[in-house]
Design an enzyme around this catalytic site. Structure first.
Site, PDB file in Angstrom:
ATOM      1  N   VAL A   1      20.131  74.015 -58.872  1.00 35.80           N
ATOM      2  CA  VAL A   1      19.497  75.172 -58.246  1.00 35.80           C
ATOM      3  C   VAL A   1      18.161  75.412 -58.934  1.00 35.80           C
ATOM      4  O   VAL A   1      18.055  75.328 -60.157  1.00 35.80           O
ATOM      5  CB  VAL A   1      20.393  76.421 -58.370  1.00 35.80           C
ATOM      6  CG1 VAL A   1      19.713  77.638 -57.761  1.00 35.80           C
ATOM      7  CG2 VAL A   1      21.745  76.173 -57.704  1.00 35.80           C
TER       8      VAL A   1
ATOM      9  N   GLU B   1      33.239  79.029 -68.515  1.00 31.71           N
ATOM     10  CA  GLU B   1      34.263  78.560 -69.454  1.00 31.71           C
ATOM     11  C   GLU B   1      35.048  79.686 -70.113  1.00 31.71           C
ATOM     12  O   GLU B   1      36.107  79.446 -70.700  1.00 31.71           O
ATOM     13  CB  GLU B   1      33.623  77.662 -70.522  1.00 31.71           C
ATOM     14  CG  GLU B   1      32.524  78.313 -71.315  1.00 31.71           C
ATOM     15  CD  GLU B   1      31.504  77.288 -71.801  1.00 31.71           C
ATOM     16  OE1 GLU B   1      31.646  76.102 -71.478  1.00 31.71           O
ATOM     17  OE2 GLU B   1      30.563  77.691 -72.486  1.00 31.71           O
TER      18      GLU B   1
ATOM     19  N   ASP C   1      31.633  85.179 -69.681  1.00 29.38           N
ATOM     20  CA  ASP C   1      30.349  85.061 -70.384  1.00 29.38           C
ATOM     21  C   ASP C   1      29.257  85.667 -69.513  1.00 29.38           C
ATOM     22  O   ASP C   1      28.309  85.001 -69.094  1.00 29.38           O
ATOM     23  CB  ASP C   1      30.058  83.596 -70.686  1.00 29.38           C
ATOM     24  CG  ASP C   1      29.013  83.423 -71.784  1.00 29.38           C
ATOM     25  OD1 ASP C   1      28.487  84.433 -72.276  1.00 29.38           O
ATOM     26  OD2 ASP C   1      28.734  82.266 -72.147  1.00 29.38           O
TER      27      ASP C   1
ATOM     28  N   ASP D   1      28.138  78.955 -66.045  1.00 31.68           N
ATOM     29  CA  ASP D   1      28.938  79.008 -67.282  1.00 31.68           C
ATOM     30  C   ASP D   1      30.206  79.850 -67.122  1.00 31.68           C
ATOM     31  O   ASP D   1      30.249  81.022 -67.483  1.00 31.68           O
ATOM     32  CB  ASP D   1      28.101  79.539 -68.451  1.00 31.68           C
ATOM     33  CG  ASP D   1      27.047  78.546 -68.898  1.00 31.68           C
ATOM     34  OD1 ASP D   1      26.946  77.477 -68.273  1.00 31.68           O
ATOM     35  OD2 ASP D   1      26.318  78.834 -69.854  1.00 31.68           O
TER      36      ASP D   1
ATOM     37  N   ASP E   1      25.584  71.060 -57.582  1.00 29.26           N
ATOM     38  CA  ASP E   1      24.212  71.009 -57.085  1.00 29.26           C
ATOM     39  C   ASP E   1      23.269  71.717 -58.052  1.00 29.26           C
ATOM     40  O   ASP E   1      23.614  72.732 -58.656  1.00 29.26           O
ATOM     41  CB  ASP E   1      24.111  71.693 -55.721  1.00 29.26           C
ATOM     42  CG  ASP E   1      24.739  70.861 -54.614  1.00 29.26           C
ATOM     43  OD1 ASP E   1      25.191  69.741 -54.889  1.00 29.26           O
ATOM     44  OD2 ASP E   1      24.789  71.364 -53.470  1.00 29.26           O
TER      45      ASP E   1
END
Length: 375
Positions: free
Chosen positions: A135, A265, A245, A263, A133
């Site tokens: 934001v 990853e 991160d 993020d 979604d």
């Protein structure tokens, strides 16, 4: 050594993907995951190029028919980069990112976007992706960095800046408070050799550096730092969910409070100092750049002593010495600069430098850290 300053336009090309074909392909795929007879239509607005240097991020709207009514959703697609576009990381493990966000949303009040659908095969867009979604909020910009001035965060009052800082630190404490993270997030454990989780995280970073070398060359500074890190690993068996991160540039804000943590990853299992160091060090990297350019910067913001004090207050626990973790994160930033530099060369945005370390915008900061620890 004098480093070249970052160019006035720091935008980097991330992908050679043909955007004109994406709406039809996404619509055809949505028809397979939505209830029967949806007749979806996708409108692609843009990619996000103001922040982040890794995954491709697509902003899109989708309309479809469900229960006889036309419905609409606003989404963001996180797309793994193609190998020929010189990705920052050797592996993107989008399913892990999806699952980490889903679990954080289920187990905490940390604001993460709701994840919707995962496409793991790469058959639709050429690489895997997932939809979450969209934001509404604002993000402290990376390009040009927020501490350069003339943006909402830099121009805010000191009180609002501190409010954003403290709420952001609290996000880390709440993530780290998830019980039994080693079991719940076992899929994030680094698949590398090492006697402890921290050693396995370090081994993952060493492998990441080895992945970067063929496209750009070796870095004596990184190799010196890695040798020191490997010889001085702190003794800890702590296993919390480390976001990885943990920069304010990976959060969206409304009224200086986080409304989305993005993020994932670099997420892993390990000691809490990984995240606390990263949020401090990321700002220090930007401060190093403003110092090099003789700009005022924001030296009062995200100071280590303030961040540590607030974290310890909220988390109710004491942190260890962050110096090892700062060197560790300095290495990770160097590898990011190696990969983004290689990509800029690949796309013809810059010429290959004679000294690859001229790409390290934080080189003075890393050099100072190595001198302080005697590396």
């Amino acid at each position: 050594m004098t480093q070249a300053p970052p160019p006035a336009d720091m935008k980097m090309q991330r992908s050679s993907r043909d955007a004109s074909t994406l709406p039809d392909r996404l619509a055809a795929w949505l028809a397979t995951v939505l209830p029967e007879g949806p007749d979806p239509v996708v409108t692609l607005h843009s990619g996000v190029d103001s922040n982040g240097m890794s995954s491709e991020t697509l902003i899109l709207d989708a309309e479809w028919t469900e229960d006889g009514e036309r419905r609409r959703g606003e989404y963001v697609a996180r797309v793994a980069p193609a190998a020929h576009d010189l990705p920052v990381f050797p592996d993107y493990a989008l399913q892990d990112q999806y699952d980490a966000m889903r679990l954080v949303g289920e187990l905490t009040d940390v604001p993460v976007p709701t994840v919707r659908w995962m496409e793991p095969t790469g058959e639709v867009l050429g690489t895997p992706f997932f939809l979450m979604d969209r934001v509404d909020g604002v993000v402290p910009q990376d390009v040009l960095p927020y501490n350069f001035g003339d943006n909402w965060l830099h121009d805010a009052s000191p009180e609002d800046q501190r409010r954003l800082q403290d709420h952001s630190v609290a996000v880390l404490a709440r993530l780290h408070a998830i019980p039994d993270a080693a079991t719940t997030f076992a899929f994030l454990e680094p698949p590398h050799e090492g006697a402890t989780l921290l050693e396995r995280n370090l081994a993952r970073t060493r492998a990441w550096y080895d992945f970067a070398v063929p496209d750009i060359g070796r870095s004596p500074t990184v190799e010196r730092a890695l040798a020191w890190l490997e010889a001085n690993v702190p003794e800890t068996d702590e296993a919390v969910l480390a976001w990885g991160d943990s920069r304010i540039g990976n959060m969206m804000y409304r009224d200086f409070e986080p409304v989305a943590v993005l993020d994932w990853e670099m997420a892993a299992i390990g000691p809490r100092e990984l995240d606390v160091s990263w949020i401090v060090f990321a700002h220090q990297v930007f401060e190093a750049i403003t110092g090099m350019l003789e700009l005022p910067g924001m030296p009062h913001f995200l100071r280590e002593e303030d961040v540590v004090a607030e974290y310890e207050r909220v988390a109710g626990t004491e942190l260890g010495d962050l110096r090892w973790y700062h060197v560790y994160n300095g290495v990770q930033w160097a590898i990011v600069f190696m990969r983004t530099g290689a990509r800029q060369i690949h796309f013809g945005e810059i010429e290959a430098p004679e000294d690859l370390e001229s790409l390290f915008h934080h080189k003075p900061l890393l050099d100072r850290l190595l001198e302080e620890v005697g590396a």
